[in-house]
Design a protein around this motif. Structure first.
Motif, PDB file in Angstrom:
ATOM      1  N   UNK A  86     -13.219  -4.586  -5.665  1.00 51.09           N
ATOM      2  CA  UNK A  86     -14.105  -4.006  -4.645  1.00 51.09           C
ATOM      3  C   UNK A  86     -13.560  -4.175  -3.226  1.00 51.09           C
ATOM      4  N   UNK A  87     -12.419  -4.875  -3.063  1.00 55.53           N
ATOM      5  CA  UNK A  87     -11.872  -5.151  -1.729  1.00 55.53           C
ATOM      6  C   UNK A  87     -11.171  -3.951  -1.109  1.00 55.53           C
ATOM      7  N   UNK A  88     -10.924  -2.873  -1.884  1.00 51.13           N
ATOM      8  CA  UNK A  88     -10.243  -1.698  -1.335  1.00 51.13           C
ATOM      9  C   UNK A  88     -11.053  -0.454  -1.650  1.00 51.13           C
ATOM     10  N   UNK A  89     -10.858   0.590  -0.841  1.00 49.22           N
ATOM     11  CA  UNK A  89     -11.576   1.836  -1.038  1.00 49.22           C
ATOM     12  C   UNK A  89     -10.641   2.969  -1.443  1.00 49.22           C
ATOM     13  N   UNK A  90      -9.357   2.705  -1.476  1.00 49.44           N
ATOM     14  CA  UNK A  90      -8.385   3.667  -1.964  1.00 49.44           C
ATOM     15  C   UNK A  90      -7.261   2.880  -2.641  1.00 49.44           C
ATOM     16  N   UNK A  91      -6.400   3.590  -3.346  1.00 46.20           N
ATOM     17  CA  UNK A  91      -5.272   2.921  -3.966  1.00 46.20           C
ATOM     18  C   UNK A  91      -4.472   2.199  -2.863  1.00 46.20           C
ATOM     19  N   UNK A  92      -4.285   0.897  -3.048  1.00 49.28           N
ATOM     20  CA  UNK A  92      -3.616   0.069  -2.030  1.00 49.28           C
ATOM     21  C   UNK A  92      -2.525  -0.747  -2.702  1.00 49.28           C
ATOM     22  N   UNK A  93      -1.401  -0.848  -2.032  1.00 49.14           N
ATOM     23  CA  UNK A  93      -0.264  -1.614  -2.547  1.00 49.14           C
ATOM     24  C   UNK A  93      -0.052  -2.840  -1.652  1.00 49.14           C
ATOM     25  N   UNK A 120      -2.174   1.615   2.356  1.00 56.35           N
ATOM     26  CA  UNK A 120      -2.958   2.542   1.566  1.00 56.35           C
ATOM     27  C   UNK A 120      -2.043   3.655   1.079  1.00 56.35           C
ATOM     28  N   UNK A 121      -2.173   4.019  -0.191  1.00 53.71           N
ATOM     29  CA  UNK A 121      -1.232   4.983  -0.793  1.00 53.71           C
ATOM     30  C   UNK A 121      -1.951   6.287  -1.106  1.00 53.71           C
ATOM     31  N   UNK A 166       4.512  11.670  -5.306  1.00 48.20           N
ATOM     32  CA  UNK A 166       4.974  11.159  -4.014  1.00 48.20           C
ATOM     33  C   UNK A 166       3.860  10.389  -3.331  1.00 48.20           C
ATOM     34  N   UNK A 167       4.233   9.234  -2.751  1.00 48.83           N
ATOM     35  CA  UNK A 167       3.269   8.381  -2.058  1.00 48.83           C
ATOM     36  C   UNK A 167       3.498   8.475  -0.554  1.00 48.83           C
ATOM     37  N   UNK A 168       2.434   8.703   0.158  1.00 53.98           N
ATOM     38  CA  UNK A 168       2.467   8.661   1.625  1.00 53.98           C
ATOM     39  C   UNK A 168       1.750   7.377   2.052  1.00 53.98           C
ATOM     40  N   UNK A 169       2.498   6.389   2.612  1.00 51.09           N
ATOM     41  CA  UNK A 169       1.870   5.097   2.941  1.00 51.09           C
ATOM     42  C   UNK A 169       1.197   5.108   4.310  1.00 51.09           C
ATOM     43  N   UNK A 177       7.068   1.981  -7.635  1.00 52.15           N
ATOM     44  CA  UNK A 177       8.492   1.614  -7.614  1.00 52.15           C
ATOM     45  C   UNK A 177       9.379   2.830  -7.372  1.00 52.15           C
ATOM     46  N   UNK A 178       9.025   3.959  -7.952  1.00 50.97           N
ATOM     47  CA  UNK A 178       9.830   5.170  -7.779  1.00 50.97           C
ATOM     48  C   UNK A 178       9.854   5.630  -6.322  1.00 50.97           C
ATOM     49  N   UNK A 179       8.827   5.269  -5.583  1.00 49.98           N
ATOM     50  CA  UNK A 179       8.742   5.692  -4.182  1.00 49.98           C
ATOM     51  C   UNK A 179       9.300   4.640  -3.213  1.00 49.98           C
ATOM     52  N   UNK A 180       9.910   3.582  -3.739  1.00 43.32           N
ATOM     53  CA  UNK A 180      10.350   2.484  -2.865  1.00 43.32           C
ATOM     54  C   UNK A 180      11.543   2.886  -1.997  1.00 43.32           C
ATOM     55  N   UNK A 181      12.670   3.184  -2.614  1.00 35.88           N
ATOM     56  CA  UNK A 181      13.895   3.380  -1.841  1.00 35.88           C
ATOM     57  C   UNK A 181      13.836   4.591  -0.924  1.00 35.88           C
ATOM     58  N   UNK A 182      13.225   5.632  -1.325  1.00 33.24           N
ATOM     59  CA  UNK A 182      13.167   6.847  -0.503  1.00 33.24           C
ATOM     60  C   UNK A 182      11.789   7.061   0.106  1.00 33.24           C
ATOM     61  N   UNK A 183      11.017   6.014   0.158  1.00 36.17           N
ATOM     62  CA  UNK A 183       9.659   6.153   0.683  1.00 36.17           C
ATOM     63  C   UNK A 183       9.258   4.964   1.544  1.00 36.17           C
ATOM     64  N   UNK A 184       8.476   4.078   0.960  1.00 33.87           N
ATOM     65  CA  UNK A 184       7.866   3.027   1.779  1.00 33.87           C
ATOM     66  C   UNK A 184       8.804   1.853   2.098  1.00 33.87           C
TER      67      UNK A 184
END
Length: 946
Positions: free
Chosen positions: A806-813, A841-842, A849-852, A885-892
């Motif tokens: 309940x601590x988050x309102x959207x997918x959070x990493x 927040x992801x 694709x994840x937009x952080x 993990x797939x979005x790590x190197x070319x993303x966040x």
């Protein structure tokens, strides 16, 4: 160098971190997640050292959400070169109080460090001095440290260094120097061979040792009991070897110097300025009155080198520090008729001996006859002190006095006698000579002893008959001990004579049922005293009887909380030292009690109480500090006692002797003492430490706690890690860990112990209890095991998790990353480690694709304690984790690196900030080592996300 400082390499089948000590062909390595004890050197010409990479978490690492906090704590616990403003704090075995940061922060603004630490008794000056040494060692600014101290305090310094700072020091005394020198190579001195030493000041000041020490002395010198090296340089006769030694050491302008004393100013302005001049030679000519606007610049200059704070000023400094309240009482007793007879017969004997051909302790021609007469005076005083102490001490002295003794050096004999009788002797190694001071002396004259010997043996038999129930003082103390024990206190009884301590201990042991009583005197080697105290501490009802060999050197606050002065000291400072063994920071009892025994009809006791001790106590209660007797206390006491020996009244009469007609009057002494107290009050006001505001200290304290954690973090980690492995742990203080059903790995950390007991933030109350700290072996091993197990896809902490909360309102990493920084200063290349907890927040775009959206640091830290509200199926958990993990190197990864770079900038800023006044020391460059170590990855799902 092929491998950069801080980079990861692989050698000997495991991953390592390259340390700054590495050279071209010799790589110095520490295991990844390991401790300093595992550091190794690898010759690259013989063994292979290859670059390594830190594997990302994978679906093999999935576990529960609480792993995020446990893994973060384990990472911080493993840091030894912390990234906070102070590099050494990751290696400390205690959590410093906020006020103890002030001397360290002052020192880091001085180059070289020249500092006088003059805080009150019992607030931790030893730790404050050693925190400075440890920090400069960690920064690479110094390689060697020497503590100059009275010999009886050397072991205490050694223990503090080892247990709280992880520093291994060699003690250099007259009794140890030869053995240590045998380990030196040709042309090598003790101080070349052993980088950290604790040295007897009196041993090293001798001409034969002095020149060698001056040639090879370390870069950092700490002087304990620094008031003993003060000298009024305006009076030529007052210069002495100790002061000259320290003065010569300070002529090396790059040498660091820390002076430590609770009594820097004793009413002698010249002596005080001689101490200040060791910090800056210009301070020798300071005006006596530093008040007023015209002297503001001078006051500010001195304030940069002097920290002097009362205990009352520190209680609420950036949080509460608990110091005990001291409750004092006087306990008078009336001499028994037999004891009065004994005292008066001994007094008559002493008067007869001191009235023949000499006026007493005054100066005169030093002929053999004059020396003999002066020594008779000191002998008589020693005899009176022994008789007033106890029948046992009196009898022992009388029997020794019936012997004769050849005096080969009368001047030395008088010096030692004066120190002994007036309680000025600092080293307890000669405690066995107490009774010998009453021995008749022979400096070349023929004297018939037979009549005197018979008289002395008769008096000794009379003293024997006054023991036990005829000893009103003993009976009084038995009653006082009963009361203290009934109220839950554990008392220490301080006696002046060895024979008295042994007599009192034996009597108490026979009269107190169910109470363990032990005696510690100068007859017991100093190396064995602590173990006796530890053994006694195992008994819930305990009494320690001691001579003044324990008034300094061993802190007793862990196991005792009351002091009884069985014998009055003729030096008020000695009372303060006795009481300071229990009345100090770390005392767990909210109250300590002090009982001062004296004979209400003993005129010597009355003099000492009225003229010295009560006035000393009154000033201490009024100002909150102790003020030594003004002027020369020896002259005051000698005047007092000369009056006792020169007048015809009996010793046991109720009328108290005054000073009128004998020298300084009581009124004159009181006036001088009050004036001294006012000067001290003014000085403390002038030199109050206002150069560092609490806000500045609070900022560094916050960063420090974020970098290495707090005691509360340590307690939580220890409990959670053990409970997760099925170990039985209570939640009290102390924390008791039952290891009977623990795994083999946990039992191995305890080296076979079936039960461990830890104190978190409070001192042990039992010798079997351990102080919980970052460097405590079991806890350090537990942190390393948790981290290593996680890297091997095992243990209680998982590197990854996918859970609903309940601590988050959207997918959070939530990301836990280990950072390594290379710090380059003017003198060294250093490695700093830090942990970064960052969250975002992801937003998922096109299903892949994840937009952080990065969230503030405080919110990320709060998510470490997020509660899980539901599990996620295995396949769905794998899917979410792989997506992140797939979005790590070319993303966040870019955003994570930016936050790591910001941490590096903050690290540089903090290093510059705490060293802002030192232009050369303040220079530091910080470089983030890449790639980052992604230790943990935790995906948090809101309750309605599918």
């Amino acid at each position: 160098m092929k491998h950069a400082v801080g980079s990861l390499v692989r050698a000997r089948g495991r991953d390592w971190v390259v340390l700054p000590e590495s050279e071209e062909d010799l790589v110095v390595l520490r295991p990844l997640g390991g401790t300093d004890l595992e550091v190794a050197g690898v010759l690259t010409s013989i063994e292979s050292v290859e670059p390594a990479s830190f594997a990302l978490p994978s679906t093999k690492d999935l576990g529960d959400l609480r792993s995020a906090r446990m893994l973060t704590d384990a990472l911080k616990l493993g840091f030894r070169s912390s990234a906070g403003p102070f590099r050494s704090f990751g290696q400390l075995g205690f959590e410093p109080r906020p006020y103890q940061l002030v001397p360290l922060m002052m020192a880091l603004r001085l180059d070289p460090v020249r500092l006088l630490i003059a805080d009150d008794v019992g607030v931790g000056k030893t730790c404050e001095a050693l925190m400075i040494c440890a920090e400069l060692l960690a920064q690479g600014e110094i390689k060697r440290v020497c503590v100059l101290t009275p010999p009886h305090l050397a072991v205490q310094w050694q223990e503090e260094m080892a247990t709280k700072f992880g520093l291994q020091a060699e003690v250099v005394l007259a009794s140890t120097a030869a053995a240590l020198e045998r380990g030196c190579r040709t042309g090598e001195t003790l101080f070349d061979r052993y980088p950290i030493t604790i040295v007897s000041t009196d041993f090293i000041k001798a001409d034969r040792r002095r020149s060698e020490f001056l040639r090879s002395a370390p870069e950092m010198i700490v002087v304990d009991e620094a008031h003993t090296v003060a000298a009024d340089t305006r009076l030529r006769s007052s210069r002495h070897q100790r002061h000259q030694l320290i003065e010569e050491l300070t002529r090396e302008r790059h040498r660091h110097l820390i002076l430590v004393t609770a009594t820097p100013h004793s009413g002698n302005e010249g002596a005080f300025r001689s101490l200040l001049a060791l910090l800056n030679e210009e301070f020798l000519d300071l005006p006596e009155d530093l008040s007023g606007d015209r002297n503001r610049r001078l006051r500010e200059q001195v304030a940069h080198h002097l920290v002097q704070r009362r205990r009352a000023n520190l209680i609420h400094y950036l949080g509460d520090t608990q110091f005990p309240a001291r409750q004092s009482k006087e306990a008078p007793y009336h001499l028994s008729e037999d004891y009065q007879t004994l005292l008066n017969q001994v007094l008559n004997y002493a008067r007869a001996q001191t009235s023949e051909g000499h006026s007493g302790l005054g100066s005169g021609t030093r002929t053999n006859e004059a020396w003999a007469n002066r020594l008779r005076w000191w002998s008589a005083l020693a005899l009176l002190r022994a008789i007033a102490s106890s029948p046992a001490a009196g009898a022992a002295t009388l029997r020794r006095r019936a012997q004769t003794q050849e005096i080969t050096n009368p001047e030395d004999a008088e010096r030692i006698s004066r120190q002994r009788v007036l309680d000025l002797f600092g080293d307890d190694e000669d405690a066995q000579v107490d009774e010998e001071l009453g021995v008749l002396t022979d400096v070349g004259e023929d004297t018939a002893f037979s009549v005197q010997q018979r008289k002395l043996h008769e008096l000794a038999k009379l003293a024997d008959s006054c023991q036990g129930d005829r000893d009103a003082k003993l009976i009084l103390v038995v009653e006082e001990v009963h009361r203290l024990l009934a109220d839950g206190f554990s008392p220490i009884i301080f006696c002046r004579f060895i024979a008295t301590a042994e007599y009192v201990a034996a009597e108490l042991a026979s009269r107190l049922r169910g109470v363990e009583v032990r005696a510690v005197t100068g007859n017991i080697p100093s190396s064995e005293r602590a173990s006796i105290v530890d053994e006694l501490a195992e008994h819930p009802r305990r009494v320690l009887v001691a001579t003044d060999c324990l008034s300094e050197g061993i802190n007793l606050q862990d196991y005792f909380n009351a002091v009884i002065h069985y014998d009055l000291s003729w030096n008020p400072t000695r009372h303060e030292q006795r009481e300071g063994r229990v009345d100090r920071f770390g005392q767990t009892s909210p109250e300590v009690r002090v009982v001062t025994c004296y004979g209400s009809d003993n005129r010597i006791d009355g003099l000492v109480m009225n003229v010295l001790l009560r006035k000393h106590e009154s000033i201490r209660n009024s100002l909150g500090i102790s003020i030594p007797v003004p002027g020369d206390p020896n002259t005051v006491v000698e005047t007092l006692i000369r009056g006792v020996l020169s007048q015809g009244e009996q010793l046991g009469q109720g009328t108290q002797l005054t000073l009128e007609g004998l020298g300084p009057s009581e009124a004159e002494l009181a006036e001088a003492w009050n004036a001294s107290a006012k000067r001290e009050e003014a000085l403390r006001s002038v030199f109050a430490q206002n150069t560092l505001s609490p806000d500045i200290v609070a900022q560094e304290l916050t960063e420090l706690r974020q970098a290495i954690g707090t005691v509360a973090d340590l307690r939580r980690f220890t409990r959670d890690a053990l409970v997760s492995e099925g170990v039985s742990v209570n939640n009290d203080e102390p924390m008791v860990v039952h290891l009977a059903n623990a795994s083999t790995a946990i039992r191995d950390l305890a080296h076979g112990a079936r039960e461990l007991s830890f104190r978190f933030g409070s001192p042990p109350r039992d010798p079997r209890e351990r102080v919980a700290s970052r460097v405590e072996p079991f806890i350090t091993g537990l942190g390393a095991w948790v981290l290593d197990s996680a890297l091997d896809h095992a243990g209680p902490a998982a590197r990854a998790s996918v859970r609903r909360t309940p601590s988050v309102k959207q997918l959070t990493v939530l990301v836990v990353a280990r950072l390594r920084f290379e710090l380059t200063t003017r003198v060294s290349q250093l490695l700093a480690e830090d942990v970064l907890v960052a969250g975002f927040g992801a937003e998922i775009v096109d299903n892949r694709r994840i937009v952080p959206t990065w969230i503030p640091p405080d919110e990320s830290l709060n998510l470490l304690d997020a509660e899980s509200s539901g599990n996620v199926g295995e396949s769905q958990a794998d899917e979410f984790l792989n997506l992140v993990l797939d979005n790590y190197q070319n993303g966040w990864e870019t955003g994570l690196r930016e936050r790591a770079e910001l941490r590096g900038l903050a690290l540089r800023e903090s290093h510059l900030r705490v060293r802002e006044a030192s232009r050369t020391r303040g220079t530091v460059e910080v470089r983030l080592m890449l790639p980052l170590d992604l230790v943990g990855l935790y995906v948090l799902l809101p309750g309605n996300l599918r």
